[in-house]
Design a protein around this motif. Structure first.
Motif, short mmCIF file in Angstrom:
data_model
loop_
_atom_site.label_atom_id
_atom_site.label_comp_id
_atom_site.label_asym_id
_atom_site.label_seq_id
_atom_site.Cartn_x
_atom_site.Cartn_y
_atom_site.Cartn_z
N LYS A 31 20.61 0.19 -36.76
CA LYS A 31 21.76 0.34 -37.66
C LYS A 31 21.68 -0.58 -38.86
CE LYS A 31 25.60 -0.17 -35.38
NZ LYS A 31 25.32 -0.17 -33.98
N ASN A 32 21.26 -1.83 -38.63
CA ASN A 32 21.22 -2.79 -39.74
C ASN A 32 19.83 -2.98 -40.32
OD1 ASN A 32 24.02 -3.33 -39.52
ND2 ASN A 32 23.58 -4.58 -37.71
N GLY A 33 18.94 -2.05 -40.06
CA GLY A 33 17.60 -2.11 -40.63
C GLY A 33 16.72 -3.15 -39.95
N GLY A 34 15.52 -3.31 -40.48
CA GLY A 34 14.55 -4.22 -39.89
C GLY A 34 13.59 -3.49 -38.98
N ARG A 35 12.66 -4.24 -38.43
CA ARG A 35 11.61 -3.64 -37.60
C ARG A 35 11.45 -4.45 -36.32
NH1 ARG A 35 5.89 -4.80 -37.28
NH2 ARG A 35 4.81 -3.04 -36.32
N ILE A 36 11.23 -3.74 -35.22
CA ILE A 36 10.91 -4.39 -33.95
C ILE A 36 9.50 -3.99 -33.57
CG2 ILE A 36 11.44 -4.43 -31.47
CD1 ILE A 36 14.38 -3.92 -32.23
N ASN A 37 8.72 -4.97 -33.15
CA ASN A 37 7.39 -4.68 -32.60
C ASN A 37 7.30 -5.28 -31.21
OD1 ASN A 37 4.33 -6.00 -32.36
ND2 ASN A 37 4.41 -3.87 -32.96
N LEU A 38 6.83 -4.46 -30.28
CA LEU A 38 6.63 -4.92 -28.90
C LEU A 38 5.13 -4.99 -28.66
CD1 LEU A 38 9.06 -2.35 -27.22
CD2 LEU A 38 9.61 -4.64 -28.09
N THR A 39 4.64 -6.09 -28.10
CA THR A 39 3.23 -6.13 -27.69
C THR A 39 3.14 -6.47 -26.21
OG1 THR A 39 3.10 -8.31 -28.75
CG2 THR A 39 1.95 -6.51 -29.84
N LEU A 40 2.49 -5.57 -25.49
CA LEU A 40 2.31 -5.73 -24.05
C LEU A 40 0.94 -6.32 -23.78
CD1 LEU A 40 4.57 -3.57 -24.34
CD2 LEU A 40 3.72 -2.57 -22.23
N ARG A 41 0.93 -7.35 -22.95
CA ARG A 41 -0.33 -8.05 -22.68
C ARG A 41 -0.51 -8.41 -21.20
NH1 ARG A 41 -0.10 -11.46 -27.35
NH2 ARG A 41 1.04 -10.37 -28.97
N ARG A 42 -1.75 -8.35 -20.78
CA ARG A 42 -2.17 -9.00 -19.54
C ARG A 42 -2.59 -10.41 -19.93
NH1 ARG A 42 -1.96 -8.45 -13.89
NH2 ARG A 42 -2.99 -10.37 -13.29
N VAL A 43 -2.04 -11.42 -19.29
CA VAL A 43 -2.32 -12.80 -19.69
C VAL A 43 -3.37 -13.44 -18.80
CG1 VAL A 43 -1.31 -15.08 -20.07
CG2 VAL A 43 0.01 -13.01 -20.59
N LEU A 68 5.88 -9.36 -25.71
CA LEU A 68 6.44 -10.13 -26.82
C LEU A 68 7.25 -9.18 -27.70
CD1 LEU A 68 6.56 -12.70 -28.63
CD2 LEU A 68 4.38 -11.96 -29.63
N VAL A 69 8.49 -9.57 -27.98
CA VAL A 69 9.38 -8.79 -28.84
C VAL A 69 9.48 -9.52 -30.17
CG1 VAL A 69 11.72 -7.88 -29.11
CG2 VAL A 69 10.72 -8.06 -26.81
N ASN A 70 8.99 -8.89 -31.24
CA ASN A 70 9.07 -9.47 -32.60
C ASN A 70 10.14 -8.72 -33.38
OD1 ASN A 70 6.86 -11.13 -32.17
ND2 ASN A 70 5.42 -9.83 -33.29
N PHE A 71 11.03 -9.47 -34.03
CA PHE A 71 12.00 -8.82 -34.92
C PHE A 71 11.76 -9.27 -36.36
CE2 PHE A 71 15.80 -8.61 -37.46
CZ PHE A 71 16.09 -7.26 -37.33
N TYR A 72 11.61 -8.27 -37.24
CA TYR A 72 11.36 -8.51 -38.66
C TYR A 72 12.58 -8.09 -39.46
CZ TYR A 72 6.37 -8.39 -37.41
OH TYR A 72 5.14 -8.62 -36.84
N GLY A 73 13.19 -9.02 -40.21
CA GLY A 73 14.15 -8.64 -41.25
C GLY A 73 13.39 -8.04 -42.41
N GLN A 74 14.09 -7.64 -43.46
CA GLN A 74 13.37 -6.86 -44.49
C GLN A 74 12.36 -7.69 -45.28
OE1 GLN A 74 16.51 -5.08 -46.83
NE2 GLN A 74 16.48 -6.79 -48.28
#
Ligand code: MD6
Ligand code: FE
Length: 205
Positions: free
Chosen positions: A189-201, A106-112
């Motif tokens: 470049k434009n700020g923000g945060r990305i979080n990746l979560t790897l899972r066995r489903v 899962l790729v989560n993108f957070y703006g500020q």
């Protein structure tokens, strides 16, 4: 302040700047094929503040009608999720201490101004597998507690390149992201945060 739950592991600065940049290149390719979209909460349909996409054979999605689930295709484009990059598979094989590969990232993108409420990750069949999380870009305040919502919580700062593993007794710990600290990383470049979560489903047969 309560300490980290048993079996939760934080690996600060696990990824070098070069590794973070390489991973970011992988994520850019994923987002080209499977654009970030705004998920909605079950029942209320309230939009989440975090935008999401996935790679792997399965992806985590949520919408008003069907709620939280895993599915093999992007909810907007209808296309299968992009394959999981080799770099992420290697990270899992190195750190997860679990004998099968992950199925979902899962790729989560957070703006500020984005945040993520306190939740458990419990839509998977096999809680013997850990959830492995990678932080990229701006730092955040991450909150983590116990397996009851009412348990005390600890707050910690996650920076770009940090890895968190929720395994064993911490696999079902409540956790969330209280806030992003804008301007704390030059990776995006434009700020923000990305979080990746790897899972066995699925439970391996
Ligand atoms: C985030 N992380 O760091 C959200 N879930 O943006 C999670 O929700 C998470 O970090 C399961 C295991 C580790 C995590
Ligand atoms: Fe989570």
């Amino acid at each position: 302040m309560p300490s980290l739950p048993d079996d939760a592991r934080i690996l600060p600065d696990h990824l070098s700047r070069n590794e973070q940049e390489a991973l970011l290149d992988d994520i850019r390719e994923i987002v080209k094929a499977a654009p970030l979209y705004t998920p909605a909460m079950p029942k209320t349909g309230k939009p989440m503040r975090v935008r999401m996409t996935n790679c792997g054979t399965l992806g985590w999605v949520t919408d008003k009608a069907q709620g939280y689930r895993y599915q093999a295709f992007h909810p907007v484009t209808g296309k299968p999720w992009p394959v999981m990059p080799e770099r992420l598979l290697s990270l899992w094989r190195e750190l997860a201490d679990y004998p099968h590969d992950p199925e979902a990232c899962l790729v989560n993108f957070y703006g500020q101004d984005a945040k993520l409420g306190l939740h458990q990750d419990r839509d998977e069949e096999d809680f013997d597998a850990p959830v492995l999380s990678v932080s990229l870009g701006d730092s955040c305040r991450f909150r983590i507690g116990g397996t009851s919502r009412s348990d005390g919580t600890a707050s910690l700062r996650l920076n770009s390149g940090d890895i968190v593993l929720l395994a064993g007794r911490s696999r079902l710990a409540y956790h969330g992201v209280d806030r992003i600290y804008p301007g704390t990383s030059t990776l995006l470049k434009n700020g923000g945060r990305i979080n990746l979560t790897l899972r066995r489903v699925t439970r391996p047969v």
